[in-house]
Motif scaffolding. Structure first.
Motif, PDB file in Angstrom:
ATOM      1  N   GLN A  38       8.272 -21.472   5.561  1.00  0.00           N
ATOM      2  CA  GLN A  38       9.705 -21.749   5.432  1.00  0.00           C
ATOM      3  C   GLN A  38       9.946 -23.237   5.202  1.00  0.00           C
ATOM      4  O   GLN A  38      10.749 -23.629   4.347  1.00  0.00           O
ATOM      5  CB  GLN A  38      10.443 -21.293   6.690  1.00  0.00           C
ATOM      6  N   GLU A  39       9.246 -24.078   5.962  1.00  0.00           N
ATOM      7  CA  GLU A  39       9.470 -25.521   5.900  1.00  0.00           C
ATOM      8  C   GLU A  39       8.816 -26.163   4.693  1.00  0.00           C
ATOM      9  O   GLU A  39       9.404 -27.050   4.051  1.00  0.00           O
ATOM     10  CB  GLU A  39       8.957 -26.164   7.194  1.00  0.00           C
ATOM     11  N   GLN A  40       7.605 -25.762   4.354  1.00  0.00           N
ATOM     12  CA  GLN A  40       6.864 -26.401   3.272  1.00  0.00           C
ATOM     13  C   GLN A  40       7.193 -25.840   1.889  1.00  0.00           C
ATOM     14  O   GLN A  40       7.140 -26.562   0.891  1.00  0.00           O
ATOM     15  CB  GLN A  40       5.351 -26.271   3.527  1.00  0.00           C
ATOM     16  N   PHE A  41       7.520 -24.556   1.837  1.00  0.00           N
ATOM     17  CA  PHE A  41       7.687 -23.907   0.530  1.00  0.00           C
ATOM     18  C   PHE A  41       9.041 -23.223   0.384  1.00  0.00           C
ATOM     19  O   PHE A  41       9.260 -22.506  -0.608  1.00  0.00           O
ATOM     20  CB  PHE A  41       6.569 -22.887   0.303  1.00  0.00           C
ATOM     21  N   ALA A  42       9.943 -23.412   1.348  1.00  0.00           N
ATOM     22  CA  ALA A  42      11.260 -22.766   1.319  1.00  0.00           C
ATOM     23  C   ALA A  42      11.102 -21.268   1.093  1.00  0.00           C
ATOM     24  O   ALA A  42      11.856 -20.644   0.337  1.00  0.00           O
ATOM     25  CB  ALA A  42      12.148 -23.382   0.238  1.00  0.00           C
ATOM     26  N   CYS A  43      10.105 -20.704   1.729  1.00  0.00           N
ATOM     27  CA  CYS A  43       9.764 -19.296   1.538  1.00  0.00           C
ATOM     28  C   CYS A  43       9.892 -18.553   2.858  1.00  0.00           C
ATOM     29  O   CYS A  43       9.104 -18.777   3.778  1.00  0.00           O
ATOM     30  CB  CYS A  43       8.345 -19.171   0.990  1.00  0.00           C
ATOM     31  N   ASP A  44      10.901 -17.698   2.940  1.00  0.00           N
ATOM     32  CA  ASP A  44      11.038 -16.870   4.126  1.00  0.00           C
ATOM     33  C   ASP A  44      10.964 -15.408   3.719  1.00  0.00           C
ATOM     34  O   ASP A  44      10.862 -15.072   2.548  1.00  0.00           O
ATOM     35  CB  ASP A  44      12.356 -17.162   4.850  1.00  0.00           C
ATOM     36  N   GLY A  45      10.995 -14.530   4.677  1.00  0.00           N
ATOM     37  CA  GLY A  45      10.874 -13.113   4.373  1.00  0.00           C
ATOM     38  C   GLY A  45       9.424 -12.664   4.333  1.00  0.00           C
ATOM     39  O   GLY A  45       8.487 -13.463   4.301  1.00  0.00           O
ATOM     40  N   LEU A  46       9.238 -11.357   4.347  1.00  0.00           N
ATOM     41  CA  LEU A  46       7.907 -10.763   4.379  1.00  0.00           C
ATOM     42  C   LEU A  46       7.234 -10.848   3.014  1.00  0.00           C
ATOM     43  O   LEU A  46       7.784 -10.399   2.016  1.00  0.00           O
ATOM     44  CB  LEU A  46       8.012  -9.298   4.811  1.00  0.00           C
ATOM     45  N   MET A  47       6.027 -11.413   2.987  1.00  0.00           N
ATOM     46  CA  MET A  47       5.286 -11.568   1.739  1.00  0.00           C
ATOM     47  C   MET A  47       4.400 -10.341   1.496  1.00  0.00           C
ATOM     48  O   MET A  47       3.172 -10.405   1.474  1.00  0.00           O
ATOM     49  CB  MET A  47       4.460 -12.855   1.771  1.00  0.00           C
ATOM     50  N   LEU A  48       5.087  -9.225   1.328  1.00  0.00           N
ATOM     51  CA  LEU A  48       4.423  -7.947   1.070  1.00  0.00           C
ATOM     52  C   LEU A  48       5.268  -7.187   0.053  1.00  0.00           C
ATOM     53  O   LEU A  48       6.475  -7.031   0.241  1.00  0.00           O
ATOM     54  CB  LEU A  48       4.292  -7.129   2.354  1.00  0.00           C
ATOM     55  N   ALA A  49       4.627  -6.718  -1.013  1.00  0.00           N
ATOM     56  CA  ALA A  49       5.361  -6.028  -2.071  1.00  0.00           C
ATOM     57  C   ALA A  49       4.569  -4.834  -2.588  1.00  0.00           C
ATOM     58  O   ALA A  49       3.346  -4.905  -2.750  1.00  0.00           O
ATOM     59  CB  ALA A  49       5.662  -6.978  -3.226  1.00  0.00           C
ATOM     60  N   SER A  50       5.284  -3.744  -2.845  1.00  0.00           N
ATOM     61  CA  SER A  50       4.693  -2.571  -3.487  1.00  0.00           C
ATOM     62  C   SER A  50       4.789  -2.781  -4.995  1.00  0.00           C
ATOM     63  O   SER A  50       5.863  -2.658  -5.587  1.00  0.00           O
ATOM     64  CB  SER A  50       5.463  -1.303  -3.076  1.00  0.00           C
ATOM     65  N   THR A  51       3.678  -3.121  -5.618  1.00  0.00           N
ATOM     66  CA  THR A  51       3.696  -3.526  -7.016  1.00  0.00           C
ATOM     67  C   THR A  51       3.501  -2.381  -8.006  1.00  0.00           C
ATOM     68  O   THR A  51       4.068  -2.406  -9.099  1.00  0.00           O
ATOM     69  CB  THR A  51       2.635  -4.591  -7.294  1.00  0.00           C
ATOM     70  N   THR A  52       2.697  -1.397  -7.651  1.00  0.00           N
ATOM     71  CA  THR A  52       2.491  -0.280  -8.571  1.00  0.00           C
ATOM     72  C   THR A  52       2.347   1.038  -7.814  1.00  0.00           C
ATOM     73  O   THR A  52       1.919   1.067  -6.659  1.00  0.00           O
ATOM     74  CB  THR A  52       1.239  -0.444  -9.465  1.00  0.00           C
ATOM     75  N   MET A  53       2.717   2.102  -8.511  1.00  0.00           N
ATOM     76  CA  MET A  53       2.534   3.448  -7.986  1.00  0.00           C
ATOM     77  C   MET A  53       2.118   4.329  -9.153  1.00  0.00           C
ATOM     78  O   MET A  53       2.760   4.318 -10.203  1.00  0.00           O
ATOM     79  CB  MET A  53       3.826   3.955  -7.359  1.00  0.00           C
ATOM     80  N   GLU A  54       1.039   5.066  -8.964  1.00  0.00           N
ATOM     81  CA  GLU A  54       0.520   5.948 -10.011  1.00  0.00           C
ATOM     82  C   GLU A  54       0.516   7.384  -9.499  1.00  0.00           C
ATOM     83  O   GLU A  54      -0.033   7.666  -8.430  1.00  0.00           O
ATOM     84  CB  GLU A  54      -0.896   5.525 -10.402  1.00  0.00           C
ATOM     85  N   LEU A  55       1.116   8.281 -10.262  1.00  0.00           N
ATOM     86  CA  LEU A  55       1.190   9.680  -9.878  1.00  0.00           C
ATOM     87  C   LEU A  55       1.358  10.554 -11.107  1.00  0.00           C
ATOM     88  O   LEU A  55       1.626  10.059 -12.203  1.00  0.00           O
ATOM     89  CB  LEU A  55       2.355   9.916  -8.916  1.00  0.00           C
ATOM     90  N   ILE A  56       1.205  11.847 -10.912  1.00  0.00           N
ATOM     91  CA  ILE A  56       1.457  12.808 -11.981  1.00  0.00           C
ATOM     92  C   ILE A  56       2.903  13.275 -11.861  1.00  0.00           C
ATOM     93  O   ILE A  56       3.341  13.716 -10.799  1.00  0.00           O
ATOM     94  CB  ILE A  56       0.499  14.016 -11.883  1.00  0.00           C
ATOM     95  N   HIS A  57       3.633  13.165 -12.951  1.00  0.00           N
ATOM     96  CA  HIS A  57       5.040  13.555 -12.956  1.00  0.00           C
ATOM     97  C   HIS A  57       5.145  15.030 -12.550  1.00  0.00           C
ATOM     98  O   HIS A  57       4.469  15.888 -13.122  1.00  0.00           O
ATOM     99  CB  HIS A  57       5.625  13.353 -14.354  1.00  0.00           C
ATOM    100  N   PRO A  58       5.967  15.355 -11.568  1.00  0.00           N
ATOM    101  CA  PRO A  58       6.018  16.738 -11.067  1.00  0.00           C
ATOM    102  C   PRO A  58       6.555  17.752 -12.063  1.00  0.00           C
ATOM    103  O   PRO A  58       6.292  18.953 -11.919  1.00  0.00           O
ATOM    104  CB  PRO A  58       6.950  16.617  -9.851  1.00  0.00           C
ATOM    105  N   ILE A  59       7.278  17.339 -13.083  1.00  0.00           N
ATOM    106  CA  ILE A  59       7.858  18.261 -14.059  1.00  0.00           C
ATOM    107  C   ILE A  59       7.096  18.242 -15.379  1.00  0.00           C
ATOM    108  O   ILE A  59       6.732  19.284 -15.918  1.00  0.00           O
ATOM    109  CB  ILE A  59       9.343  17.924 -14.319  1.00  0.00           C
ATOM    110  N   THR A  60       6.824  17.057 -15.910  1.00  0.00           N
ATOM    111  CA  THR A  60       6.176  16.951 -17.217  1.00  0.00           C
ATOM    112  C   THR A  60       4.654  16.948 -17.133  1.00  0.00           C
ATOM    113  O   THR A  60       3.971  17.109 -18.153  1.00  0.00           O
ATOM    114  CB  THR A  60       6.615  15.663 -17.931  1.00  0.00           C
ATOM    115  N   ASN A  61       4.124  16.731 -15.931  1.00  0.00           N
ATOM    116  CA  ASN A  61       2.673  16.653 -15.698  1.00  0.00           C
ATOM    117  C   ASN A  61       2.016  15.485 -16.423  1.00  0.00           C
ATOM    118  O   ASN A  61       0.796  15.461 -16.605  1.00  0.00           O
ATOM    119  CB  ASN A  61       1.975  17.962 -16.103  1.00  0.00           C
ATOM    120  N   GLU A  62       2.812  14.524 -16.832  1.00  0.00           N
ATOM    121  CA  GLU A  62       2.259  13.329 -17.465  1.00  0.00           C
ATOM    122  C   GLU A  62       1.909  12.291 -16.401  1.00  0.00           C
ATOM    123  O   GLU A  62       2.543  12.225 -15.338  1.00  0.00           O
ATOM    124  CB  GLU A  62       3.277  12.732 -18.443  1.00  0.00           C
TER     125      GLU A  62
END
Length: 253
Positions: free
Chosen positions: A194-218
């Motif tokens: 917070q003090e050195q980089f003006a960065c607060d909040g949780l440094m965790l992010a969900s960047t990608t999700m891979e799955l098979i589309h439930p309807i198109t199966n793509e």
């Protein structure tokens, strides 16, 4: 924080957004004072009912999926309950994390006094597995703990199970807590950012999700760029080459 939620994917069956950190998915007794929720904001934004499929912790940003009908919601829910998908997160953690590893550490369910009043308090620990690899590291000549220098790592995490606060608790378990984690992290390191980089909040992010589309199966790959504050840290630390270009953004989410 803007009330326009970034839509990263949409078709006639489902929609995915890049949830900002600090936004609840839906109304919760935990934060009874909150008036803004991803479900309602998205409904108002697109003028259509949406059904949340899964959760992200309030401070966690990234991929969040909704269905447009209860039937699609059930099918997506089945995919999530069977863990028939791949989730990738990025976290900034304290210390030099190992090059890679698998954290196989059962977790006792964290109960909330409001929402889990009827839950059993004596439930045994549940299986919890997180795979991780270290993408980049940096050292500063500052003494924050007992060491003369302070080290940090950029880590990619893939949970194989879906326990509450799993990644946050697992990284703490191996002594590499996530920066900005008020509950499972280290206050002195959080304050340093917070003090050195003006960065607060949780440094965790969900960047990608891979799955098979439930309807198109793509095969479906959903990608959510990191928020500006996270991207700024990546740039300041010279870590851009450690991440796919699609994970880095200059826009505020």
């Amino acid at each position: 924080m803007t009330d326009i939620l970034p839509i990263i994917y949409r078709d006639e069956y489902l929609v995915a957004i890049n949830k900002p950190g600090g936004l609840l998915v839906h109304r919760s007794e935990i934060d009874r004072h909150e008036t803004r929720f991803a479900v309602q904001l998205l409904r108002d934004q697109i003028g259509q009912m949406v059904y949340p499929i899964h959760r992200l912790d309030k401070p966690t940003s990234g991929v969040l999926v909704f269905a447009f009908s209860s039937d699609v919601a059930r099918q997506l829910g089945d995919i999530f309950s069977r863990h028939a998908l791949t989730k990738t997160y990025v976290a900034l953690v304290r210390g030099f994390a190992p090059e890679q590893g698998i954290i196989d550490h059962p977790l006792v369910e964290e109960l909330d006094k409001y929402t889990d009043k009827k839950a059993r308090a004596d439930k045994p620990a549940q299986e919890a597995i997180t795979e991780f690899k270290t993408l980049a590291q940096i050292e500063f000549p500052f003494s924050i703990d007992k060491y003369p220098c302070t080290r940090y790592s950029l880590v990619q995490c893939s949970p194989h199970t879906g326990r509450k606060h799993q990644i946050r608790r697992h990284m703490k378990h191996i002594s590499h807590p996530i920066i900005g984690d008020a509950k499972h992290g280290k206050g002195n390191h959080n304050r340093f950012f917070q003090e050195q980089f003006a960065c607060d909040g949780l440094m965790l992010a969900s960047t990608t999700m891979e799955l098979i589309h439930p309807i198109t199966n793509e095969a479906l790959t959903l990608t959510a760029p990191l928020a500006t504050k996270f991207t700024n840290i990546i740039r300041q630390f010279g870590w851009e080459s450690a991440l796919p270009a699609s994970w880095i953004t200059t826009q505020d989410h």
